[in-house]
Write an enzyme that holds these catalytic residues in place. Structure first.
Site, PDB file in Angstrom:
ATOM      1  N   GLY A 619      88.688 135.904  59.290  1.00  0.00           N
ATOM      2  CA  GLY A 619      89.553 134.947  58.602  1.00  0.00           C
ATOM      3  C   GLY A 619      89.359 135.060  57.107  1.00  0.00           C
ATOM      4  N   GLY A 621      89.404 132.405  53.390  1.00  0.00           N
ATOM      5  CA  GLY A 621      89.524 131.095  52.757  1.00  0.00           C
ATOM      6  C   GLY A 621      89.545 131.233  51.258  1.00  0.00           C
ATOM      7  CE1 TYR A 623      81.319 131.692  48.084  1.00  0.00           C
ATOM      8  CE2 TYR A 623      81.817 133.498  49.577  1.00  0.00           C
ATOM      9  CZ  TYR A 623      80.957 132.884  48.697  1.00  0.00           C
ATOM     10  OH  TYR A 623      79.736 133.438  48.416  1.00  0.00           O
ATOM     11  CE  LYS A 640      81.093 131.036  52.739  1.00  0.00           C
ATOM     12  NZ  LYS A 640      81.290 129.564  52.709  1.00  0.00           N
ATOM     13  CG  ASP A 736      86.079 121.137  52.115  1.00  0.00           C
ATOM     14  OD1 ASP A 736      87.097 120.429  52.250  1.00  0.00           O
ATOM     15  OD2 ASP A 736      86.113 122.371  52.031  1.00  0.00           O
TER      16      ASP A 736
END
Length: 945
Positions: A619, A621, A623, A640, A736
């Site tokens: 995925g 995002g 960031y 990530k 968040d």
């Protein structure tokens, strides 16, 4: 860099003034009044600490604005501006000593007690602003002595008793805002003599008696809003049809009887609400203004047919005639209308006796026609009507008014920089001012088609360019009222100068803005200075009447300009060097070192992800991208990877490593390690095979979660957040929480992830006192943001509770937080209050005990309460979820203990999901909890029958 060069001008000017002003001081009696005022106020946030020393006018006391020297040789208090400072206590009678006061503003605090009658002595007063407190008792007759009063705002208090007839002496009054109190008695007919009154808002009180027919003689009245009072047995005076200046007439739920008078003598009427009364007879509105936007006559006893003239309103947004005795044919109201963009029309004709409508009923997509409960819906020969014959409630759309697809690098973080999406200079980082306002009586039902008009209207009044105004969000509230949050950006520069900040603040706090009649009166909720707060003075002498003060100020400004120029050059050199260091840092091979966390090399990460192969992407995002990886020892991980050169990524990177390295809980995602090498920054987590909760709630999910699974996920998520709030050392506010940050492992155990925006909770100060919030720039995800945090920038653990409440509502409904302009919190709350809870439950989760879902919805709504203090704390949230779980066990339900994940969704609908189901569920309901690790102790163990 901690200061902005041209901010120094105001600061230096204040220093020069204090040094050279000599005997120039504030009138001693007024100083006495302010000190007495402070002694009676409770100030937990210490906002009034500046009132402890020095002179109010020359020492910059917070919220105090002064006049220049008058003939008596003193400075005088002109404004007391204490908007939203969390003050409590009472107001003192010594306020009478503020004999030159123009504005008294203590709105949106917690001040209690009665309104001092001595305020009537301040004959200079123009704005008396007391809204949003806890004032009680009756309104003092002495307010009628304020001959110069322009605006009286006492709404949202606990004031009782009648409206004094002395208010008829306020010949300069334009705004009476007295709604949402307990004011009782008869509306004074004497108010009809007020020559300048524009807005009379006394809705949501306990008024009785009759509607004074004399009000039709008010020469300037534009809004008459009396909703939710009890004028039992009275009728609408026929003379109201002659109110030539009226734009809005709102008499909802006033126990009115009789017929609707002829309103053809109101040429500019654009909003009419007579709903929830006992009005009878036919609808006589043949000559209503063609500019009308809203006609609401619902929930009466009106009969006859809909007038044929109802097809001639080109600006109509909503026509509500539901729950009457209307007969005949439904006219095609929209046939003479054209729709552009997001313009829409709602026609609610439910629960009447209409028998016919055009066989070719095909309204445009912008038109919603509601016909449920009419005989024409009982005719099975008209399949084209099926979509219009379903029971519905359509609420006004809220949302964001501005959007952009512009991709920009993050702004610097030394001040509250953010980029202005509307700026003609792409990706210009600037520090905005935050403004929260509420339209108290808008003459529209749908704001979206009017956004451009509003922007033009407001920016012209503020003398700003259109691109300087940016909408964050607008939200419809009960009333109906429209709350909105705005940002004001500098014009093609990064920062406002001090004089511009002061000018804009005065525009709002001095009520110098008069919006067009379409938007009606507004109230200021907040004016947030943000990074300007420490350098913008709260008190500024003005309009000097003596040459001495002019000389002092000129000398001060000259010195300030020279010194400011020198310091500006020095700071610009420093800023340039700072940016070069940042660039050098991003190009260097220096690496972060964190104890007890594995530091991976770039080579190891490239090997684990097959050189970051696209096939390994999980995925993406804000960031960066997330990849599935396999470490050398065979461990599956999620990697990530930050966007290259991302300053924001660097900040979030360090934050998440720091926090996750010392957090260990079953319901928090574990940090395996990190990589910080060659401009690359990566965080390596445990791999979560079942992805995000967001994916499983999506309408495209092939295997929707059943109720028991959803309840378990809610409980585990809450436990993870409870650990952050109470057991982490120091405690942490996540900031968040959302479904895409709740991950599910191979057994569907929920784990909270993504701590890049998290903040440490407040810690005790030197006196051992723990502040109740952290002041910070607003960050988070629209739809999940705590409105109080958004409004005040004061982050608390209850901000997480609000976001979690939104997650609960998603679990219950399967809907997104904001979808098609509709806000899930408002929609569910409305249906819950109207007893229609079960209409919003996600049918894909199968059967469920009705009492459990009711309790779960109730908890979610409490978590999403607008007021922070009204929300439960996390320990209470967890306890309530455990009670619901135990309630599940106590109901007569067979729990399927299948261990195959594929069988999770075999639940069959039963009457237990009906609102008519009794409290005890006796039917056999299949609620499967496969994949649950019941032996862990995290979920109470269940014994199958």
């Amino acid at each position: 860099m901690s200061v902005v060069p041209f901010f120094l001008m105001a600061t230096i000017s204040s220093c020069f003034l204090a040094q050279h002003a000599g005997a120039v001081t504030t009138d001693p009696s007024e100083v006495t009044a302010l000190k007495a005022m402070k002694s009676n106020l409770i100030d937990p946030m210490k906002n009034l600490n500046t009132w402890n020393s020095g002179d109010p006018c020359t020492s910059n006391w917070k919220g105090i604005i002064c006049t220049a020297i008058l003939n008596d040789g003193y400075l005088h208090i002109q404004e007391v501006q204490l908007l939203r400072l969390n003050l409590s206590g009472t107001l003192v009678t010594d306020l009478r000593l503020l004999s030159h006061l123009n504005i008294l503003d203590v709105m949106w605090n917690n001040i209690s007690g009665s309104i001092p009658k001595e305020i009537g002595n301040i004959t200079s007063l123009k704005l008396l602003l007391l809204s949003g407190n806890k004032f009680s008792g009756s309104l003092p007759d002495e307010i009628g002595l304020l001959a110069n009063l322009n605006r009286l705002q006492i709404d949202q208090n606990q004031i009782s008793g009648p409206i004094p007839t002395s208010f008829a002496n306020l010949n300069y009054i334009k705004h009476f805002h007295m709604n949402n109190n307990s004011i009782s008695g008869q509306l004074p007919p004497e108010l009809s003599t007020l020559p300048r009154l524009l807005h009379l808002l006394v809705d949501n009180n306990k008024l009785t008696g009759y509607l004074p027919p004399e009000y039709s003689r008010m020469p300037s009245l534009k809004i008459l809003q009396l909703d939710n009072n009890n004028f039992s047995g009275t009728t609408i005076p026929a003379s109201y049809g002659n109110m030539t200046t009226l734009l809005k007439l709102s008499l909802r739920n006033c126990s009115l009887q009789g017929t609707i008078p002829d309103l053809s003598g109101i040429p500019h009427l654009i909003y009419l609400d007579l709903s929830w009364n006992q009005l009878k007879g036919s609808i006589q509105l043949n000559k209503v203004s063609i500019y009308v936007t809203t006609i609401d006559l619902s929930n009466n006893f009106l009969n006859g047919s809909i007038p044929s003239s109802f097809t001639g309103f080109p600006s109509l947004q909503r026509m509500s005639l539901e729950n009457n005795l209307l007969v005949g044919s439904v006219p095609l109201v929209w046939k003479n209308m054209t729709f552009n963009g997001n313009e829409s029309l709602i026609l609610d004709f439910q629960n009447n006796y209409f028998t016919t409508i055009s066989d070719t009923l095909k309204p445009p997509t912008n038109v919603s026609v509601l016909l449920y409960g009419n005989p024409l819906c009982e005719n099975g020969n008209q399949p084209n009507l099926i979509q219009f014959c379903q029971p519905q409630i359509i609420t006004p759309a809220s949302g964001s008014a501005a959007s952009t697809n512009l991709k920009c690098y993050p702004c610097p973080t030394d001040l509250s920089f953010e980029y202005n999406p509307l700026s003609p200079i792409p990706c210009l980082c600037a520090v905005p001012l935050g403004v929260g306002i509420r339209l108290k009586s808008p003459a529209i039902s749908d704001f979206r088609p009017y956004i451009d008009d509003f922007e033009i209207n407001l920016t012209s009044l503020l003398n700003l360019y259109l691109y300087q105004l940016y909408f964050d969000i607008f939200i419809w509230e009960n009333g109906p009222r429209l709350r909105m949050y705005l940002k004001l950006f500098p014009s093609n520069s990064s920062l406002f100068n001090v004089s511009e900040v002061l000018r804009l603040r005065q525009k709002f706090t001095g009520w110098e803005i008069t919006l067009s009649d379409t938007f009606g009166p507004y109230e200021l909720l907040n004016f947030t200075l943000g990074s300007y707060a420490d350098v913008v003075p709260s008190a500024t002498p003005s309009r000097s009447s003596t040459g001495a003060l002019v000389g002092i100020l000129l000398g001060s400004v000259t010195g300030a300009l020279i010194l400011s120029a020198v310091i500006t050059a020095l700071i610009m050199r420093r800023r340039s060097r700072y940016l070069r260091l940042l660039q050098k840092r991003s190009r260097s091979n220096s690496r972060i070192k964190v104890a007890d966390v594995k530091d991976f090399t770039l080579e190891e990460m490239a090997l684990a992800t097959n050189n970051f192969n696209k096939a390994a992407e999980l995925g993406q995002g804000g960031y960066g991208k997330v990849y599935k990886g396999v470490l050398a020892d065979g461990t599956l991980v999620a990697v990530k990877r930050a966007h290259a050169g991302s300053l924001q990524g660097s900040v979030e990177f360090s934050t998440e490593i720091e926090l996750l390295s010392r957090l260990h809980h079953r319901n928090l995602v574990s940090l395996v390690g990190y990589c910080d090498e060659d401009d690359e920054q990566m965080l390596i987590y445990e791999f979560m095979p079942n992805g995000t909760l967001h994916d499983h709630l999506s309408v495209t999910s092939e295997k929707p979660l059943n109720f028991l699974m959803r309840l378990r996920i809610a409980m585990e998520t809450a436990r993870g957040i409870l650990y952050l709030h109470t057991e982490a050392d120091p405690p942490i506010i996540h900031r968040d929480i959302k479904t895409s940050n709740i991950l599910l492992d191979s057994k569907f155990v929920a784990k909270v992830a993504d701590f890049g925006l998290s903040r440490l909770a407040p810690v005790p100060d030197v006196e051992g006192i723990v502040p109740d919030h952290v002041s910070t720039v607003v960050k988070g995800t629209p739809g999940y943001l705590d409105p109080e945090y958004f409004l005040t920038r004061q982050l608390t653990d209850k901000s997480d509770v609000y976001s979690l409440g939104v997650v609960f509502l998603e679990l219950i409904t399967g809907r997104r937080p904001i979808s098609h302009g509709k806000n899930i919190v408002r929609e569910v709350s409305l249906l819950y209050r109207s007893g229609e809870t079960f209409s919003i439950v996600d049918s894909r989760m199968g059967s469920y005990p009705s009492e459990c879902i009711q309790t779960f919805v109730s908890l979610a709504i409490k978590c999403c309460h607008e007021e922070t203090d009204a929300r439960p704390a996390m320990p209470e949230v967890v306890r309530e979820l455990e009670k619901i779980w135990n309630m599940m066990l106590e109901t007569d339900i067979e729990l399927s203990m299948s261990t195959e994940t594929e069988s999770r969704n075999t639940a069959k609908p039963s009457s237990s999901s009906s609102p008519s189901t009794s409290g005890s569920v006796k039917q056999l309901v299949s609620l499967d909890i496969s994949g649950s690790d019941l032996s862990s102790g995290i979920i109470p163990p269940v014994t199958p029958r």
